[in-house]
Design a protein around this motif. Structure first.
Motif, PDB file in Angstrom:
ATOM      1  N   ALA A 168     -53.588 -11.450  38.476  1.00 30.18           N
ATOM      2  CA  ALA A 168     -54.663 -10.641  37.886  1.00 30.18           C
ATOM      3  C   ALA A 168     -55.616 -11.485  37.055  1.00 30.18           C
ATOM      4  N   LEU A 169     -55.074 -12.461  36.340  1.00 28.04           N
ATOM      5  CA  LEU A 169     -55.906 -13.242  35.425  1.00 28.04           C
ATOM      6  C   LEU A 169     -56.932 -14.080  36.179  1.00 28.04           C
ATOM      7  N   PHE A 170     -56.478 -14.833  37.211  1.00 21.91           N
ATOM      8  CA  PHE A 170     -57.480 -15.618  37.924  1.00 21.91           C
ATOM      9  C   PHE A 170     -58.337 -14.726  38.832  1.00 21.91           C
ATOM     10  N   GLY A 171     -57.834 -13.511  39.129  1.00 24.88           N
ATOM     11  CA  GLY A 171     -58.657 -12.546  39.857  1.00 24.88           C
ATOM     12  C   GLY A 171     -59.838 -12.090  39.011  1.00 24.88           C
ATOM     13  N   ILE A 172     -59.582 -11.878  37.715  1.00 24.54           N
ATOM     14  CA  ILE A 172     -60.650 -11.512  36.791  1.00 24.54           C
ATOM     15  C   ILE A 172     -61.656 -12.653  36.670  1.00 24.54           C
ATOM     16  N   ASN A 175     -64.248 -12.567  39.237  1.00 22.07           N
ATOM     17  CA  ASN A 175     -65.103 -11.390  39.268  1.00 22.07           C
ATOM     18  C   ASN A 175     -66.563 -11.780  39.051  1.00 22.07           C
ATOM     19  N   ASP A 176     -67.477 -11.136  39.783  1.00 21.55           N
ATOM     20  CA  ASP A 176     -68.904 -11.460  39.664  1.00 21.55           C
ATOM     21  C   ASP A 176     -69.477 -11.088  38.311  1.00 21.55           C
ATOM     22  N   TYR A 178     -67.611 -10.364  35.144  1.00 25.37           N
ATOM     23  CA  TYR A 178     -66.957 -10.944  33.981  1.00 25.37           C
ATOM     24  C   TYR A 178     -66.311 -12.293  34.269  1.00 25.37           C
ATOM     25  N   GLY A 179     -66.509 -12.797  35.458  1.00 26.10           N
ATOM     26  CA  GLY A 179     -65.800 -14.004  35.862  1.00 26.10           C
ATOM     27  C   GLY A 179     -66.363 -15.289  35.278  1.00 26.10           C
ATOM     28  N   ASN A 180     -65.619 -16.342  35.532  1.00 32.98           N
ATOM     29  CA  ASN A 180     -66.003 -17.672  35.080  1.00 32.98           C
ATOM     30  C   ASN A 180     -65.541 -18.662  36.158  1.00 32.98           C
ATOM     31  N   THR A 181     -66.493 -19.384  36.729  1.00 35.67           N
ATOM     32  CA  THR A 181     -66.178 -20.269  37.862  1.00 35.67           C
ATOM     33  C   THR A 181     -65.147 -21.331  37.488  1.00 35.67           C
ATOM     34  N   TYR A 182     -65.338 -21.953  36.323  1.00 35.44           N
ATOM     35  CA  TYR A 182     -64.396 -22.995  35.894  1.00 35.44           C
ATOM     36  C   TYR A 182     -63.008 -22.407  35.680  1.00 35.44           C
ATOM     37  N   GLY A 183     -62.949 -21.246  35.023  1.00 36.93           N
ATOM     38  CA  GLY A 183     -61.665 -20.605  34.779  1.00 36.93           C
ATOM     39  C   GLY A 183     -60.973 -20.201  36.067  1.00 36.93           C
ATOM     40  N   TYR A 184     -61.755 -19.717  37.028  1.00 36.87           N
ATOM     41  CA  TYR A 184     -61.171 -19.324  38.314  1.00 36.87           C
ATOM     42  C   TYR A 184     -60.609 -20.532  39.055  1.00 36.87           C
ATOM     43  N   ASN A 185     -61.387 -21.600  39.109  1.00 43.99           N
ATOM     44  CA  ASN A 185     -60.929 -22.805  39.809  1.00 43.99           C
ATOM     45  C   ASN A 185     -59.663 -23.382  39.173  1.00 43.99           C
ATOM     46  N   LEU A 186     -59.612 -23.352  37.844  1.00 45.17           N
ATOM     47  CA  LEU A 186     -58.448 -23.890  37.142  1.00 45.17           C
ATOM     48  C   LEU A 186     -57.206 -23.038  37.380  1.00 45.17           C
ATOM     49  N   LEU A 187     -57.329 -21.723  37.204  1.00 42.17           N
ATOM     50  CA  LEU A 187     -56.159 -20.845  37.270  1.00 42.17           C
ATOM     51  C   LEU A 187     -55.694 -20.598  38.705  1.00 42.17           C
ATOM     52  N   SER A 188     -56.632 -20.531  39.645  1.00 44.39           N
ATOM     53  CA  SER A 188     -56.243 -20.282  41.032  1.00 44.39           C
ATOM     54  C   SER A 188     -55.466 -21.456  41.622  1.00 44.39           C
ATOM     55  N   LYS A 189     -55.694 -22.650  41.079  1.00 46.48           N
ATOM     56  CA  LYS A 189     -54.986 -23.842  41.558  1.00 46.48           C
ATOM     57  C   LYS A 189     -53.735 -24.141  40.735  1.00 46.48           C
ATOM     58  N   ILE A 235     -66.631 -15.800  24.795  1.00 47.35           N
ATOM     59  CA  ILE A 235     -67.223 -17.049  25.298  1.00 47.35           C
ATOM     60  C   ILE A 235     -67.157 -17.128  26.822  1.00 47.35           C
ATOM     61  N   ILE A 236     -65.994 -16.812  27.371  1.00 43.01           N
ATOM     62  CA  ILE A 236     -65.791 -16.979  28.813  1.00 43.01           C
ATOM     63  C   ILE A 236     -66.353 -15.802  29.610  1.00 43.01           C
TER      64      ILE A 236
END
Length: 278
Positions: A168-172, A175-176, A178-189, A235-236
């Motif tokens: 759920a966290l990296f899914g958020i 999200n277009d 509330y999302g954050n590209t850096y956060g998604y790339n970090l958590l999804s990997k 911030i994020i």
């Protein structure tokens, strides 16, 4: 200054800043005039608003802009004055505006809207009948709302498999809105990091209410984590009003903690608030 009055002053200050940010975000946000969230479509949910012309005008695009400006002015005034005959109309205007915003929105009130509405309404009641008992009741009510909202949020996450496994966290983050590209790339990997952060978040939320029964070190630790949590989200994810709205609830919570523990010994200074309890 009386501790209650310091708590009231600090809550009023942060709530006012929160309302100003809220108003500015609404005024600066540009949306299409005739999309699915326009009043032409949304008014179909409120047939009574169509039948009563004043409601229809208030919820129109121009009407909402005027109300938002009034909301902004009332928020500014609420910060700079403690005069009862001025501040009561200010908080009444803020609370009424939020109800109109809610009726105008396709989704009703979101979490920050609800918190701001609760605080503004509670502060209105305080200034209508500004006594020690009223302040005790109002601060306790705000504290219960805060603890309850955290518990429900934490419990819902705890019982959801996607939160427990970290998806759920990296899914958020992806999200277009509330999302954050850096956060998604970090958590999804790094699913383990995502899972660890998820558990920290919902355990902190679910057990936040326990802190009010603990010693001062534990209580302050939960408060500090809360500030960092909401600041990170601001911030994020851009949840600025969530940060300010929930932080303004922490001052009444401190008051409730002191009442519950019969004045524990600690000093806390935030903005112009300094508490030294013996």
């Amino acid at each position: 200054m009386n501790i209650q009055l310091e708590i009231l002053s600090s809550t009023k200050l942060i709530c006012g800043i929160c309302c100003i940010v809220y108003a500015l975000e609404k005024l600066l946000y540009k949306k299409p005039m005739h999309d699915l969230l326009s009043w032409d479509v949304l008014q179909l949910r409120h047939p009574i608003f169509i039948k009563i012309p004043i409601f229809d005008k208030l919820c129109s695009d121009n009407g909402i802009k005027i109300i938002t400006v009034i909301f902004l002015i009332a928020s500014l005034i609420s910060i700079i004055t403690d005069l009862t005959f001025i501040i009561i109309p200010c908080y009444f205007s803020i609370a009424l505006s939020l109800l109109i915003f809610s009726a105008r929105s396709a989704y009703g009130m979101d979490g920050s809207d609800q918190v701001i509405f609760i605080i503004a309404t509670c502060l209105l009641l305080v200034y209508i009948h500004n006594t020690i008992i009223t302040r005790d009741i109002v601060f306790s009510f705000i504290s219960l709302q805060l603890l309850f909202s955290y518990f429900i949020s934490g419990y819902a996450k705890l019982t959801a498999k996607v939160w427990r496994n970290g998806e759920a966290l990296f899914g958020i983050m992806g999200n277009d809105i509330y999302g954050n590209t850096y956060g998604y790339n970090l958590l999804s990997k790094n699913i383990r990091i995502s899972r660890l952060l998820s558990w920290i978040v919902f355990c902190w939320e679910a057990f936040f209410f326990v802190s009010i029964f603990c010693n001062q070190e534990v209580f302050i630790s939960f408060i500090v984590i809360g500030v960092l949590f909401h600041l990170t989200n601001a911030i994020i994810m851009g949840l600025n009003t969530f940060f300010l709205a929930f932080i303004s609830c922490y001052f009444p919570l401190i008051h409730s903690y002191l009442l519950l523990h019969g004045h524990a010994v600690f000093t806390l200074q935030v903005f112009d608030l300094q508490i030294l309890i013996k």
